[in-house]
Structures are given as C-alpha cells and as structure tokens.
Design a protein around this motif. Sequence first.
Motif, PDB file in Angstrom:
ATOM      1  N   ASP A 191     -14.997  10.203  -2.525  1.00 18.14           N
ATOM      2  CA  ASP A 191     -15.018   9.401  -1.304  1.00 18.14           C
ATOM      3  C   ASP A 191     -13.600   9.185  -0.787  1.00 18.14           C
ATOM      4  O   ASP A 191     -12.766   8.615  -1.479  1.00 18.14           O
ATOM      5  N   VAL A 205       0.848  -1.190   0.000  1.00 16.74           N
ATOM      6  CA  VAL A 205       0.000   0.000   0.000  1.00 16.74           C
ATOM      7  C   VAL A 205       0.878   1.232   0.000  1.00 16.74           C
ATOM      8  O   VAL A 205       1.853   1.288   0.744  1.00 16.74           O
ATOM      9  N   ARG A 206       0.589   2.185  -0.855  1.00 20.14           N
ATOM     10  CA  ARG A 206       1.289   3.456  -0.766  1.00 20.14           C
ATOM     11  C   ARG A 206       0.337   4.623  -0.910  1.00 20.14           C
ATOM     12  O   ARG A 206      -0.590   4.567  -1.706  1.00 20.14           O
ATOM     13  N   ILE A 207       0.536   5.630  -0.077  1.00 17.47           N
ATOM     14  CA  ILE A 207      -0.249   6.847  -0.184  1.00 17.47           C
ATOM     15  C   ILE A 207       0.473   7.743  -1.182  1.00 17.47           C
ATOM     16  O   ILE A 207       1.629   8.100  -0.986  1.00 17.47           O
ATOM     17  N   THR A 208      -0.185   8.081  -2.308  1.00 16.12           N
ATOM     18  CA  THR A 208       0.510   8.822  -3.358  1.00 16.12           C
ATOM     19  C   THR A 208       0.372  10.330  -3.183  1.00 16.12           C
ATOM     20  O   THR A 208       0.918  11.079  -3.941  1.00 16.12           O
ATOM     21  N   ASN A 209      -0.395  10.758  -2.189  1.00  8.84           N
ATOM     22  CA  ASN A 209      -0.382  12.168  -1.800  1.00  8.84           C
ATOM     23  C   ASN A 209      -0.559  12.249  -0.302  1.00  8.84           C
ATOM     24  O   ASN A 209      -1.485  11.644   0.232  1.00  8.84           O
ATOM     25  N   SER A 266      -9.031   7.055  -3.799  1.00  5.89           N
ATOM     26  CA  SER A 266      -8.923   7.766  -2.515  1.00  5.89           C
ATOM     27  C   SER A 266      -9.412   6.846  -1.402  1.00  5.89           C
ATOM     28  O   SER A 266      -9.234   7.134  -0.227  1.00  5.89           O
ATOM     29  N   ASN A 267      -9.985   5.720  -1.778  1.00  8.54           N
ATOM     30  CA  ASN A 267     -10.547   4.754  -0.837  1.00  8.54           C
ATOM     31  C   ASN A 267      -9.729   3.472  -0.896  1.00  8.54           C
ATOM     32  O   ASN A 267      -9.698   2.788  -1.926  1.00  8.54           O
ATOM     33  N   ILE A 268      -9.064   3.124   0.199  1.00  6.01           N
ATOM     34  CA  ILE A 268      -8.129   1.989   0.175  1.00  6.01           C
ATOM     35  C   ILE A 268      -8.841   0.672  -0.164  1.00  6.01           C
ATOM     36  O   ILE A 268      -8.273  -0.191  -0.830  1.00  6.01           O
ATOM     37  N   ILE A 269     -10.077   0.542   0.284  1.00  5.35           N
ATOM     38  CA  ILE A 269     -10.820  -0.682  -0.017  1.00  5.35           C
ATOM     39  C   ILE A 269     -11.073  -0.784  -1.521  1.00  5.35           C
ATOM     40  O   ILE A 269     -10.867  -1.828  -2.135  1.00  5.35           O
ATOM     41  N   GLY A 328      -1.558  13.704   3.418  1.00  6.17           N
ATOM     42  CA  GLY A 328      -2.686  14.503   3.905  1.00  6.17           C
ATOM     43  C   GLY A 328      -4.043  13.987   3.487  1.00  6.17           C
ATOM     44  O   GLY A 328      -4.199  12.838   3.094  1.00  6.17           O
ATOM     45  N   THR A 329      -5.017  14.879   3.558  1.00  9.12           N
ATOM     46  CA  THR A 329      -6.422  14.463   3.433  1.00  9.12           C
ATOM     47  C   THR A 329      -6.780  14.120   1.995  1.00  9.12           C
ATOM     48  O   THR A 329      -7.645  13.305   1.738  1.00  9.12           O
ATOM     49  N   GLU A 330      -6.114  14.763   1.037  1.00 10.57           N
ATOM     50  CA  GLU A 330      -6.433  14.493  -0.375  1.00 10.57           C
ATOM     51  C   GLU A 330      -5.722  13.232  -0.852  1.00 10.57           C
ATOM     52  O   GLU A 330      -5.624  12.978  -2.046  1.00 10.57           O
ATOM     53  N   ALA A 331      -5.225  12.465   0.097  1.00  6.75           N
ATOM     54  CA  ALA A 331      -4.416  11.300  -0.239  1.00  6.75           C
ATOM     55  C   ALA A 331      -5.152  10.366  -1.194  1.00  6.75           C
ATOM     56  O   ALA A 331      -6.345  10.107  -1.035  1.00  6.75           O
ATOM     57  N   LEU A 334      -4.919  15.754  10.330  1.00  5.42           N
ATOM     58  CA  LEU A 334      -4.197  14.586   9.856  1.00  5.42           C
ATOM     59  C   LEU A 334      -3.373  15.019   8.639  1.00  5.42           C
ATOM     60  O   LEU A 334      -3.926  15.458   7.631  1.00  5.42           O
ATOM     61  N   VAL A 335      -2.045  14.950   8.760  1.00  2.00           N
ATOM     62  CA  VAL A 335      -1.200  15.460   7.663  1.00  2.00           C
ATOM     63  C   VAL A 335      -0.469  14.353   6.907  1.00  2.00           C
ATOM     64  O   VAL A 335      -0.013  14.557   5.786  1.00  2.00           O
ATOM     65  N   ASN A 374       6.443  11.769  -3.332  1.00  2.00           N
ATOM     66  CA  ASN A 374       5.720  10.873  -2.434  1.00  2.00           C
ATOM     67  C   ASN A 374       6.554   9.656  -2.084  1.00  2.00           C
ATOM     68  O   ASN A 374       6.080   8.520  -2.115  1.00  2.00           O
ATOM     69  N   MET A 419     -14.528  13.915   0.774  1.00  2.00           N
ATOM     70  CA  MET A 419     -13.417  14.857   0.843  1.00  2.00           C
ATOM     71  C   MET A 419     -13.802  16.192   0.228  1.00  2.00           C
ATOM     72  O   MET A 419     -14.874  16.344  -0.361  1.00  2.00           O
ATOM     73  N   GLY A 437     -12.750   7.339   1.640  1.00  2.00           N
ATOM     74  CA  GLY A 437     -12.549   6.010   2.186  1.00  2.00           C
ATOM     75  C   GLY A 437     -12.764   5.937   3.687  1.00  2.00           C
ATOM     76  O   GLY A 437     -12.979   6.944   4.356  1.00  2.00           O
TER      77      GLY A 437
END
Lengths: 544, 544
Positions: free
Chosen positions: B451, A483-487, A515-518, A489-492, B478-479, B288, B446, B453
């Motif tokens: 969504d 899993v990687r967050i590509t941004n 934006s939703n990991i599931i 913060g909240t807009e991740a 949350l950052v 990232n 968001m 997530g």
Amino acid sequence: MSTTKDRLYLYDTTLRDGQQTQGVQFSTPEKHMIAEALDHLGVDYIEGGWPGANPTDSEFFAEPPKTRATFTAFGMTKRAGRSAENDEVLAGVLNAGTKAVCLVGKTHDFHVTTALGITLDQNIDNIAKSFAHVVKEGREALFDAEHFFDGYKANPDYALACLTAAYDNGARWIVLCDTNGGTLPGEVYQITLKVIESGIPGTHLGIHTHDDTGNAVANSLAAVNAGARQVQGTLNGLGERCGNANLTTLIPTFLLKEPYRSTLDTGVSEAALGDLVKVSRMLDDILNRVPLRSSPYVGASAFAHKAGLHASAILKDPTTYEHIPPEIVGNARIVPMSNQAGQSNLRSRLADMGLDVSTKADLGRILDRIKEREAEGYSYDTAQASFELEARRELGLMPAFFEVERYRATVERRKDAKGRVIHLSEVTVVVNIAGERHLSVSEGIMADGSDGGPVNALSKALVKDLGPYSDLISDMELVDFKVRITNGGTEARTRVIIDHEDTLGRRWSTVGVSSNIIDASFEALLDAVLWKLTRDGAQALGAE
Amino acid sequence: MSTTKDRLYLYDTTLRDGQQTQGVQFSTPEKHMIAEALDHLGVDYIEGGWPGANPTDSEFFAEPPKTRATFTAFGMTKRAGRSAENDEVLAGVLNAGTKAVCLVGKTHDFHVTTALGITLDQNIDNIAKSFAHVVKEGREALFDAEHFFDGYKANPDYALACLTAAYDNGARWIVLCDTNGGTLPGEVYQITLKVIESGIPGTHLGIHTHDDTGNAVANSLAAVNAGARQVQGTLNGLGERCGNANLTTLIPTFLLKEPYRSTLDTGVSEAALGDLVKVSRMLDDILNRVPLRSSPYVGASAFAHKAGLHASAILKDPTTYEHIPPEIVGNARIVPMSNQAGQSNLRSRLADMGLDVSTKADLGRILDRIKEREAEGYSYDTAQASFELEARRELGLMPAFFEVERYRATVERRKDAKGRVIHLSEVTVVVNIAGERHLSVSEGIMADGSDGGPVNALSKALVKDLGPYSDLISDMELVDFKVRITNGGTEARTRVIIDHEDTLGRRWSTVGVSSNIIDASFEALLDAVLWKLTRDGAQALGAE
C-alpha cells in the motif's frame, strides 16, 4: 602565556547578512529573540539590519532591542552627486539613532567603474564625506570595505586609499570584507599584514568572510593571526550564498584553543559558552530548520562516536577521541547504534536505559534486530524510545498492554452549502484490552478550529479511550512531528519521527516506517504510548 | 607560474571514514555506484573499507569495483604479542588482495599506553613489522598516523619515530591524521614542516583532517602549503562526528584557485569538474538526504544572489558577486524570490519563465502576493512551477482548465480473515470539466503490491480521468515528494514539495501548504498538473 590579553571584538550580523540566506526572513519578534540571545552570549556588536531599506528592518529599528551590546545600523556610503547631509538613504540609516553605524563602500576599482559607474576619485570622496558626517553626528563609525581582498589583488594602492579615506575621517573600525568568498587563508593573512603595514593598526581592523571555498572560519582566524581585532560573523553561519563565518564555531575556538585562549579576551563568558548549543538550536527552531548534525561544537553528531574502536576507547577515557569535553559548549556525547557500532556501544546504550544485558547472545540478537529494522528504513539515532522498545521486545521484556484491532482514517475536501471549501479528517480506532473492545473516534480539529489532518485525528483517537491506561497517559503531549521520505519516487517509504512530552518533563522520540504516511505515523504514536506505559510500570492486561 | 607542476594525489575515504557518519550505512550496490562516480571524477585512491571488520565491507571486497583509481583496503597495524604473519585481522585485510593497503597505527604516546595498553617500543615494533610485511606482500603501503598532531604536541620525538618506523619499512605514504579534529591550520602548517625537516619528503606525506573546528578544508590546504602531496577526504564531507575534509570543496579549489592552479596537477580533468554537482547530488540521493544548500561550489545556494543590490549588479556582470562561474562545477546561478529580493530579481525571474511583466504595478502586486503566501508557510525558492502559477493568477493569465469539486481519502488498517494485518488506501476525486463531472477512484497500491498510502492514491486518482486533458498529462511522473512541518507541535502546518518529470525531460517542483498533510499534497499535485497544462498550451474548458 601573556599576562595582559588583547581584546577581540565580536560583531554579529545574523540579522542583516544572515537574513540574506536563501529562504530566511525574520519577523520583528524573531529579531528581538535573536538579539536577546546574542546579548546573552556576549557579542560586542549586534547589526540589526538596514533601516529604510525595507519595512521589516525599519519596524525593528523603530523599537530597537535593549542590549548591552552595541546595537548597530547598516547602510552604504553616500552616493555621488549629493552631499552626505542630503543623501536620503544615509539619512534613513542615521535617523535610526543607533550608537554605531556600519557603512559598506567600494574598494575594488572594477566595481567602482562597473557597478557604480563613477570615477575612482568620486568613490573615495563618497567614503571620506560619509564618515566625516557620521562621526560629526556623534556615532561610532564602521567601514565595511566591500570586495577588499579582490580589490587589493587588482589595485592595492587604490584599495588601501579607500580604507585610509574612512580611517582618516574617523572610522573606528575598518572591516576587510571578502564579499565574494573566493579568497584563501594564506592570502587573507598576507593582505591583512599589508594593511597593517600601510598604517591602519590591527586594533582598528575587522574581518568579514564568506564560506564559498569552505574557509570562512579559517579566513577569520588568518586575519586575527595577522593582527585584526574584530571578527564579523553569524549564528550557525547563516548568510548570503554559502553563508558567513560561523560564530558558533569561532567563539569556542577563541575561548578554548591556543594561541587564542591565552592571548585574547572576548566578551563571552564560560557560562555563556555553556549555552552555545541552546542558542544554535533556538535559531534553527525560529527558522524551522533541522539542525545540522555535523556542525562543529554544536551539532548533534559533533561528539557522536560511531566507530566501535572509538566507542570502546571513549568508555575508557573520553579525551581519546574528543578534542574538547562536549558539556563545555552545552553539547552531549552520543554513542549511536549502527552496523559498525559494535557491542560496546550497544551495551552502554542499553545500560543508559536501565536495561542490564549480561549475555553476549542477547546483545547479538538485539544488534541483529536493529540492523534488520535499519535496513527497512528505521533510524534509531534519535528515536531512543522506539529503540528501547525493540530491545525489550527482543529480550521478552515487553509487556502486552493492549492490541489495536483496526483503525480507519478519512480525509475529505468538499464545498459546504455556501460553496466554501471545507476539510474534514476523522479517525476511528478499535483497541482490545483484556478482551474488551474500545471504539474511539476523533476529528482532526485544532485549537483554532481548522482541520489538523489525519495524523492529528489519529493521535487523539488512539489515546481517547485506553480504559484502565487512560489516566497514565493523560498528560502525554505531541510536541514535534518529523516526516522523511527514505526513498525518492513512487517506491517511497515514509519515516515519521514523533516527539512527546509529559508533565514529568520527559521528552521521548519514537519512529514509524511505512509506504503509507498515516500508518508510519500510527506506528510512531503507538510506540510513544507503549514507552510511557512501560516506563511508568503499567500493569499488562493483554488482549484476546 | 612554474612550467613543471607537482603531482597532488587525491585519496577518497567516503566508503570507509565517510561511512562513520551517524546514520550512514551503504549497501554493496551503493558502494559500487559511489566508487564508479569517484573513478569518473578522477581521484587517485579509493578506500573501500575494512575487509574482515564487518559483513558488508567483506562482501564489497569479495567483488571489488574495476577502477582506474588504486582500490585500497583499510586496516590496522598488527597487535602486540603476535607476528604480522599471524595477526588474523591484518591477514583479513591482505587477503582482500588490493593493490594498496592503508594501515592505521598509533603515534600519540598517551594512546599507546591508555587505549592499547602496551609499551611505546612495542607500538613502534608493531608499525615496523606490519609495514615490512605488507611491502613484502608486494602491496603499496600507506600509514594513517592516528592522532599525529596531538601526539606531536605531546611528544614530538616519539610521534616522529612512529612515522619513521613506517617510512623506513617501505610505506609509500605517511598520512598525518588529525583524528580528533581539534588542530588549527597554523599548527598543521608548522608541524607538517617539522615532519619534512625530520627527513620524510613532502612527496611521501598525506593529510587526513576532520571538521571539528570547521577547519578540515583549511587544514588540508595548510599541509599542502607546507609540502604534503596527498590529501584524504570524502564526498560532501561525510565522516565521523563533524565529517572529513570535503573533496567536493577541495577539488575545485585545487583546480581553480592560486597558487594551486598553476603549481599542482591532480587526476581530475576540467570535464570531470563539470560533473561535480551531479556527483555530490548522487551521493545525497543514495543517502536520501536533502542536499545542503550552502555547500561551497556545489550547494543550490552557492550562486544564489538574494540581496537586491547584488542581483542587479549580477545582471550587469556576474563576476561582480561570483568568485567563479557556476557552470565550471556544474552549478547554476539563482536569483531567488524573497522580501529583500526587490523588483530587479522578480523581473528577471519572470522573464526566465517567459512572462514579460512590463508595469511596476504588476510587479508590485505579484511581490505582495508572494510575500503573503510565504507568510502562510509557502516557499518558492525551489517550487518554481507554483511560483509561476501564482504570478499567472495575479496577472490574470491563468487559464481555467477544470475544477476539483471534492475528494475523499480513506486509509484503513485491519486484519484479514487469516489474521494478517492489511492496509488499504483509497481516494475518490470528482472533477468538473466544462460542466461535465468526472468521478475517479484509485487505490494506493504500488508496483510491489504494497500500500503506497493516500498520497499515492490521490496522485493516481487526480490524473486518472481529466477528460480531454488526459493525453496531455499521461507522461507525468511523480519523482520526488518532500514533507516539512513548518511549525512544531499541534499547530503544525505541513509543507509538501512534489517534483514531477515528463518525457520531454522537464522536471518541475510544486508546493502545497496546509495543516492537513493530505490536503497539502493535493494542492501540490494539482499545481503540477496545471503547470504542465499551461506550459503545453492546453485549451481552457473551465467548469460550471
């Protein structure tokens, strides 16, 4: 070309100095795995740790690995105010009963007075007596001369006197340590020459470097160039702070590059060299680390040719942009997708997957599509299976097997009747195959009875009932999940890369972004199923 | 100590060769951010890319950054069979209108005949005519001598003739490129000396290296030692395959280490050096990427002292185990937790958080607890806030603010009435504060309406109604959110590390571990709230 080569000895300290890496702590079984891999590689010494310093090291030495390499215990010279025989720390090291013993001792006057708080003569006496004792015990003795280069620059006579005290009392190896890692190659070369001039032959000198200026490898080479014949290092350059000299880099350099190739012999065979990538990856697996793509020789990108000009030349002759053939170290050439890759890369990559794309127009469309997706956060460097599916979709070669109408994942944490916290993950999936709706539900319960979470449940629910396709995918197994967050913060946006294997031994990677990991996981899981159905030539029944 | 220092010029190619890194593609705004940071750092040249080679590079050159540094366009020498004036590729580069132009050209006879398929004389003519043209256009001209070191070893006379063709036609800089990265420091030093002997002064020579043998930094130093006065590299060592010479490593070495410190001047001020870590992190943020902890000078572990002996000496005098003071490059000392850290580390770390732990017994209990948790997959090297909470719990200093009775997260993907795929994440949380139950529900929607997530929804629901605590945590943001699978395959456990900031400018990291990613996230989110309440001295109301 000299006909008789010098022997260069490799000393691995992955299990001792390597374990000083922030966040690294090997279990005893892991230490055995690593020792076995090092022995297979053909290093001459394996330093196992400091018996007596902590429980896990002591446990390891209680049942030492059976290696061809000389298994070595690490410790320190005796403390002042007691005899070598009566120093219980030194005794703990000797009691491990290893063939070789490596003792660290001070050689920098400032450290003797500041860190130890003893006189310069007391320190020399500690070194002399310690090595006399170790040799009397019939062990091969090594002296790790701590802070030697800094010590030499501050007080050369004293630093050399410390080395002599160990050498004259029978130390087989005097190892010059750049403990703080601040010394540069030119200095290492000059100072090593001075040590040899002082009377300690290079055949008894070792080098131990750290990467604090990015020169751990170069400093090791500089010492060897000056005549040192033992090199200490670690797999993947693990070690305190910035790490130790990387043996995964030094070994291929000694075996493949001049002047070393034709003047030095190591214990590493060409066959073992071919397993270098495997050994490097094994260590990352043990550490649950993402392997560093840019690692010399063994990194996944070490032979990746991104520039369009490079890639097209590589297709003509690999030596145009490769300093060695990747397969010699067990690595492989990569021609990755990217905005800069150009069509020569793309065509060769499609050909690799059996897609013969003739027209420039088709290539252009696929390239545009991939660029678009990469801009959204997708990455196809590793997720080859998803890349193939995208190409097929763009070419209209993607069969319509089924449609997922909807899914719902629920994750709950609550207390049960007895007040114990319990978790429950449940996923329902509705798939439409040729107009027929297949409802499946699964829980995220794992082999050990614990809750595997929604991705686990989703993966099971998706493959639970795919009607006529079920047999074809029954041997699919999810083997890795990244899993990687590509941004930030909240807009991740979340990028999920999932690896599957099947009983044919095939392993394929797919990618999902959301934006939703599931949902990102769902996308990657779906691609994994579609790739297998496509590759195995399943008949497309479509939806309605 | 010489009173008059030589000027050493730094040439950054992060935006060109750096973008050849696998998986790296900068947007135009990102290129502007990077150029600005490089200019702030004080490099002399910023290579922006290859105008005309691809849309994004062309877009960047259409609106070039306003930098004090010389903004430079990259391209290649004219092709055979046309004049420099009529080569549209070269024209595209010149049309960018930059003050300096860097052209790559062949110097290795094998490449001229194999890759280009032209005669050796044609290649020399292409170089000569190209530079005559660029100089006539009034630009500062640089020659990237591709494969120079391999070329020199194969055919020294021809390789040198190629350099001379550029130099005699007005090239300000002749840059010796180790394009395939296979050359070792000793060779670079010797061959650079030969080039200077051949008549090109070091004040006109540059060095461009790659890290394929782990010697990119050492090769750059070797060329400078031989007399070269321009060094090309990239931030964080980005670049094709294993990367280019890392300027983030070379800059502090040139400013802080002898002989460079007292003999060479760069455009980098001591003040700018203090922002080096910031600049390095900024690039990782743009990419990232998780910053490499072991990076020389700027890595988070570069001044981390894990070994118990080191840590205790550091407490006496930092110079005992640090080659430079971390703050000079904007870095900081770390004394991490670990099985080897020992109690001296632990005490100093607890003291940092204002926890004065006097008794050895307390220290021992905390140490055991941390070991236990680390064995379960927790990691406290970065998650200092969770570490502090664990220590407080172990010491009985953790206030009971509230209890989360239960939560439920639902994630749905389905089609709406119009047949469009929609996602919905919803989380309900029930918190018990002083016997009063607070039910909260949030959706993962968001700012942009998409969504976010379940983790996003969970984070909102948890802080939505904490009764009397709500005001205290209202400024939490949350950052960052990092996920790692700590075991591959189905038995995977997920480690989530979450960073928060508040209006006091505090940033704190918490960790959660579970086989269920939602629950791991929940744990980290909960710790984040508890840490802030604890730090801000909230009154504990408990549950029932």
